[in-house]
Design a protein around this motif. Structure first.
Motif, PDB file in Angstrom:
ATOM      1  N   ARG A  50      -6.738 -19.288  -1.780  1.00 43.66           N
ATOM      2  CA  ARG A  50      -6.727 -19.385  -3.236  1.00 43.66           C
ATOM      3  C   ARG A  50      -6.522 -20.842  -3.633  1.00 43.66           C
ATOM      4  N   LEU A  51      -7.480 -21.394  -4.369  1.00 42.83           N
ATOM      5  CA  LEU A  51      -7.390 -22.788  -4.797  1.00 42.83           C
ATOM      6  C   LEU A  51      -6.517 -22.916  -6.037  1.00 42.83           C
ATOM      7  N   GLN A  52      -5.992 -24.114  -6.236  1.00 41.15           N
ATOM      8  CA  GLN A  52      -5.218 -24.413  -7.432  1.00 41.15           C
ATOM      9  C   GLN A  52      -6.129 -24.382  -8.648  1.00 41.15           C
ATOM     10  N   LYS A  53      -5.626 -23.847  -9.742  1.00 38.30           N
ATOM     11  CA  LYS A  53      -6.407 -23.770 -10.982  1.00 38.30           C
ATOM     12  C   LYS A  53      -5.732 -24.598 -12.066  1.00 38.30           C
ATOM     13  N   GLY A  54      -6.439 -24.738 -13.188  1.00 41.41           N
ATOM     14  CA  GLY A  54      -5.768 -25.273 -14.359  1.00 41.41           C
ATOM     15  C   GLY A  54      -6.324 -26.539 -14.975  1.00 41.41           C
ATOM     16  N   HIS A  55      -7.173 -27.310 -14.289  1.00 40.57           N
ATOM     17  CA  HIS A  55      -7.606 -28.582 -14.861  1.00 40.57           C
ATOM     18  C   HIS A  55      -9.133 -28.712 -14.981  1.00 40.57           C
ATOM     19  N   GLY A  56      -9.868 -27.627 -14.754  1.00 39.13           N
ATOM     20  CA  GLY A  56     -11.319 -27.716 -14.802  1.00 39.13           C
ATOM     21  C   GLY A  56     -11.846 -28.131 -16.160  1.00 39.13           C
ATOM     22  N   ALA A  57     -11.159 -27.722 -17.231  1.00 40.42           N
ATOM     23  CA  ALA A  57     -11.617 -28.050 -18.582  1.00 40.42           C
ATOM     24  C   ALA A  57     -10.818 -29.194 -19.193  1.00 40.42           C
ATOM     25  N   ALA A  58     -10.190 -30.001 -18.374  1.00 39.98           N
ATOM     26  CA  ALA A  58      -9.354 -31.099 -18.870  1.00 39.98           C
ATOM     27  C   ALA A  58     -10.221 -32.264 -19.356  1.00 39.98           C
ATOM     28  N   ASP A  59      -9.585 -33.176 -20.058  1.00 44.81           N
ATOM     29  CA  ASP A  59     -10.259 -34.396 -20.524  1.00 44.81           C
ATOM     30  C   ASP A  59     -10.207 -35.436 -19.408  1.00 44.81           C
ATOM     31  N   TRP A  60     -11.232 -35.431 -18.568  1.00 44.12           N
ATOM     32  CA  TRP A  60     -11.246 -36.323 -17.400  1.00 44.12           C
ATOM     33  C   TRP A  60     -11.551 -37.777 -17.771  1.00 44.12           C
ATOM     34  N   SER A  61     -11.803 -38.031 -19.050  1.00 47.75           N
ATOM     35  CA  SER A  61     -11.937 -39.437 -19.464  1.00 47.75           C
ATOM     36  C   SER A  61     -10.575 -40.086 -19.671  1.00 47.75           C
ATOM     37  N   ARG A  62      -9.525 -39.312 -19.616  1.00 53.44           N
ATOM     38  CA  ARG A  62      -8.169 -39.837 -19.779  1.00 53.44           C
ATOM     39  C   ARG A  62      -7.823 -40.806 -18.646  1.00 53.44           C
ATOM     40  N   ARG A  63      -7.138 -41.873 -18.985  1.00 49.87           N
ATOM     41  CA  ARG A  63      -6.665 -42.835 -17.993  1.00 49.87           C
ATOM     42  C   ARG A  63      -5.231 -43.234 -18.314  1.00 49.87           C
ATOM     43  N   PRO A  64      -4.357 -43.321 -17.304  1.00 51.50           N
ATOM     44  CA  PRO A  64      -4.644 -42.991 -15.901  1.00 51.50           C
ATOM     45  C   PRO A  64      -4.728 -41.481 -15.704  1.00 51.50           C
ATOM     46  N   LEU A  65      -5.428 -41.070 -14.649  1.00 51.04           N
ATOM     47  CA  LEU A  65      -5.534 -39.658 -14.329  1.00 51.04           C
ATOM     48  C   LEU A  65      -4.207 -39.166 -13.750  1.00 51.04           C
ATOM     49  N   PRO A  66      -3.664 -38.072 -14.257  1.00 50.21           N
ATOM     50  CA  PRO A  66      -2.387 -37.562 -13.741  1.00 50.21           C
ATOM     51  C   PRO A  66      -2.489 -37.167 -12.269  1.00 50.21           C
ATOM     52  N   ALA A  67      -1.391 -37.263 -11.573  1.00 55.90           N
ATOM     53  CA  ALA A  67      -1.376 -36.994 -10.132  1.00 55.90           C
ATOM     54  C   ALA A  67      -1.788 -35.559  -9.819  1.00 55.90           C
ATOM     55  N   ASP A  68      -1.342 -34.590 -10.643  1.00 56.61           N
ATOM     56  CA  ASP A  68      -1.693 -33.207 -10.343  1.00 56.61           C
ATOM     57  C   ASP A  68      -3.175 -32.938 -10.586  1.00 56.61           C
ATOM     58  N   TRP A  69      -3.804 -33.706 -11.466  1.00 56.42           N
ATOM     59  CA  TRP A  69      -5.245 -33.567 -11.648  1.00 56.42           C
ATOM     60  C   TRP A  69      -5.989 -34.037 -10.400  1.00 56.42           C
ATOM     61  N   LEU A  70      -5.503 -35.098  -9.787  1.00 56.86           N
ATOM     62  CA  LEU A  70      -6.146 -35.610  -8.577  1.00 56.86           C
ATOM     63  C   LEU A  70      -5.982 -34.630  -7.414  1.00 56.86           C
ATOM     64  N   VAL A  71      -4.857 -33.936  -7.356  1.00 57.06           N
ATOM     65  CA  VAL A  71      -4.684 -32.882  -6.353  1.00 57.06           C
ATOM     66  C   VAL A  71      -5.736 -31.809  -6.556  1.00 57.06           C
ATOM     67  N   TYR A  72      -5.873 -31.356  -7.787  1.00 58.36           N
ATOM     68  CA  TYR A  72      -6.877 -30.346  -8.124  1.00 58.36           C
ATOM     69  C   TYR A  72      -8.280 -30.814  -7.732  1.00 58.36           C
ATOM     70  N   ALA A  73      -8.604 -32.057  -8.054  1.00 63.09           N
ATOM     71  CA  ALA A  73      -9.931 -32.595  -7.766  1.00 63.09           C
ATOM     72  C   ALA A  73     -10.194 -32.656  -6.268  1.00 63.09           C
ATOM     73  N   ALA A  74      -9.188 -33.072  -5.498  1.00 60.29           N
ATOM     74  CA  ALA A  74      -9.357 -33.153  -4.048  1.00 60.29           C
ATOM     75  C   ALA A  74      -9.551 -31.768  -3.438  1.00 60.29           C
ATOM     76  N   LEU A  75      -8.847 -30.778  -3.967  1.00 62.42           N
ATOM     77  CA  LEU A  75      -8.967 -29.420  -3.432  1.00 62.42           C
ATOM     78  C   LEU A  75     -10.340 -28.818  -3.698  1.00 62.42           C
ATOM     79  N   ASP A  76     -11.014 -29.282  -4.743  1.00 62.06           N
ATOM     80  CA  ASP A  76     -12.342 -28.748  -5.059  1.00 62.06           C
ATOM     81  C   ASP A  76     -13.353 -29.016  -3.949  1.00 62.06           C
TER      82      ASP A  76
END
Length: 470
Positions: free
Chosen positions: A192-218
């Motif tokens: 089961r993959l981590q959920k929760g940030h697929g519809a986030a505003d990825w233009s935001r900077r800096p990117l939050p650490a938990d978003w990068l975890v989510y992205a790497a798991l994809d």
């Protein structure tokens, strides 16, 4: 061609993930060639009677940790070298800011390849040019999930695959009941993959650490998922189908711009009169122009509901407009002159320049009107749909993947002069069907094209029978 395979594949677990249970193909090892593979309808289809379903493992962190974000030319060159030295397919994903930005550009690109690990790249910081990565992966198979969504934004930064495997599209061909990345990974790999940030505003900077975890798991298990789905494709005799579909997606041209995009305004069905439709059109155009200039999602400037409301209420003055819900807000008051000017432009149009109530038709009319307009065509369409539904049941592949509904409608509305299977197959290919689709459906559709409407019953006889007469 009628492949062996039912709706789905066989649920299993990939080796090497520390989860109990058989590997993906073990439940079907004894299936004879030509025999239907059991349909996947529950999470326990492949589990022997009396045994509990193996537990699903939550994957919360990438196996190698989250790599540092690639944000400059030097780090980009190092990443390209590492990926080029890797082996096997490369998993690729991209994150956009849909719902936040007007553009569909990539704000993060994730890659993972055996021997290279995971790479997270900020294309904005790298100047919007990731062609170095594209060049490093020439000839390598790219694995994406729902590739048609990401390929345009990847091409925009200089990344174009030479070979493609789309796990979402492959899952549709196999017939899995749920083909999202999360459900497929859980179903086939037991993870089961981590959920929760697929519809986030990825233009935001800096990117939050938990978003990068989510992205790497994809991309962590995307190649494993590719292998699992490919095994079911092969088992069902659909590998050639998938290869043709992947190539069609890889080479697809950008869709042409919509002739009247404003007609997709949510709630437009409430607006009837041409003068009111003109207001919707002008407000939509003004909003779209400003949204593009500011790179903001149009709905964040002015919701569709507010556009429709302004058209229906027909405010007489600017002050009436700003007194309306949504328009009375502080942000909207700053834009009130813009919206009021759009309304005035719409009201200044002649009747000839106002939009029609219905959009211009490109192709056949809506299918629900065929019975009145052309009963014979309606009979052809009904027969075609029934034949394709049966084929879908036998192959376990959704009807829309066997042949697109629009193509079926066009064929049934204006069939070839020669309705034989060969001519129908040629017509299908000319309209964009893949060779496997034409080969699989031409004979069924040719037979459907001979269908005729049911004969009308004699009204007097029906009345007599209803009353008990002869």
């Amino acid at each position: 061609m009628d492949p062996a395979g039912g709706a789905g594949g066989v649920r299993g677990r990939r080796p090497g993930l520390d989860t109990p249970g058989p590997s993906c193909g073990s439940a079907a090892d004894s299936v004879d060639e030509g025999q239907t593979v059991p349909s996947v309808t529950t999470e326990t289809d492949a589990v022997p009677s009396g045994e509990a379903d193996p537990p699903v493992v939550d994957l919360l962190e990438p196996a190698d940790g989250v790599p540092p974000l690639v944000e400059d030319a030097g780090a980009l060159a190092d990443a390209a070298a590492a990926l080029a030295s890797g082996t096997g397919p490369v998993a690729v994903d991209a994150e956009r800011a849909s719902g936040y930005r007007y553009s569909a550009r990539a704000y993060l690109v994730q890659l993972r390849r055996e021997g290279a690990g995971t790479v997270l790249v900020d294309p904005i910081a790298c100047g919007g040019d990731l062609s170095t990565l594209g060049d490093a992966l020439r000839g390598v198979e790219w694995v994406l999930h729902a590739a048609s969504q990401d390929l345009p934004c990847l091409a925009e930064v200089g990344m174009r695959p030479d070979r493609l495997f789309d796990t979402e599209l492959a899952g549709r061909l196999v017939g899995y009941p749920r083909v999202g990345l999360g459900p497929l990974t859980e179903h086939l790999l037991g993870v089961r993959l981590q959920k929760g940030h697929g519809a986030a505003d990825w233009s935001r900077r800096p990117l939050p650490a938990d978003w990068l975890v989510y992205a790497a798991l994809d991309v962590e298990l995307l190649v494993d998922l590719r292998d699992a789905v490919a095994a079911d494709l092969e088992r069902q005799g659909k590998t050639a189908w998938a290869e043709q579909e992947f190539e069609a997606v890889r080479l697809a041209a950008p869709p042409p711009p919509r002739a009247e995009p404003w007609r997709r305004t949510s709630g437009l069905h409430k607006v009837r009169r041409p003068a009111q439709l003109a207001v919707v059109r002008e407000l939509y155009r003004s909003r779209d122009e400003l949204a593009e200039a500011r790179d903001l999602a149009p709905g964040r400037l002015l919701p569709d509901g507010a556009i429709v409301d302004a058209a229906l209420r027909e405010p007489a003055r600017r002050d009436d407009l700003v007194a309306m819900p949504v328009f009375r807000g502080r942000a909207q008051r700053r834009l009130a002159d813009r919206w009021w000017s759009a309304i005035q432009r719409a009201r200044g149009l002649s009747r000839e320049d106002q939009p029609t109530s219905a959009a211009a038709q490109d192709g056949p009319p809506p299918a629900h009107r065929w019975g009145d307009k052309d009963p014979v065509a309606a009979a052809r369409l009904a027969a075609a749909r029934a034949a394709l539904a049966g084929l879908s049941e036998r192959t376990g592949t959704p009807v829309e993947n066997l042949v697109t509904p629009d193509l079926v409608r066009r064929l049934c509305w204006a069939p070839p002069a020669d309705p034989g299977p060969e001519a129908v197959g040629q017509a299908l290919r000319a309209m964009g069907a893949r060779p496997w689709q034409a080969e699989l459906t031409a004979e069924l559709l040719a037979e459907a094209l001979t269908a005729q409407p049911a004969p009308a019953q004699d009204t007097a006889q029906d009345a007599a029978q209803d009353s008990g007469g002869a």
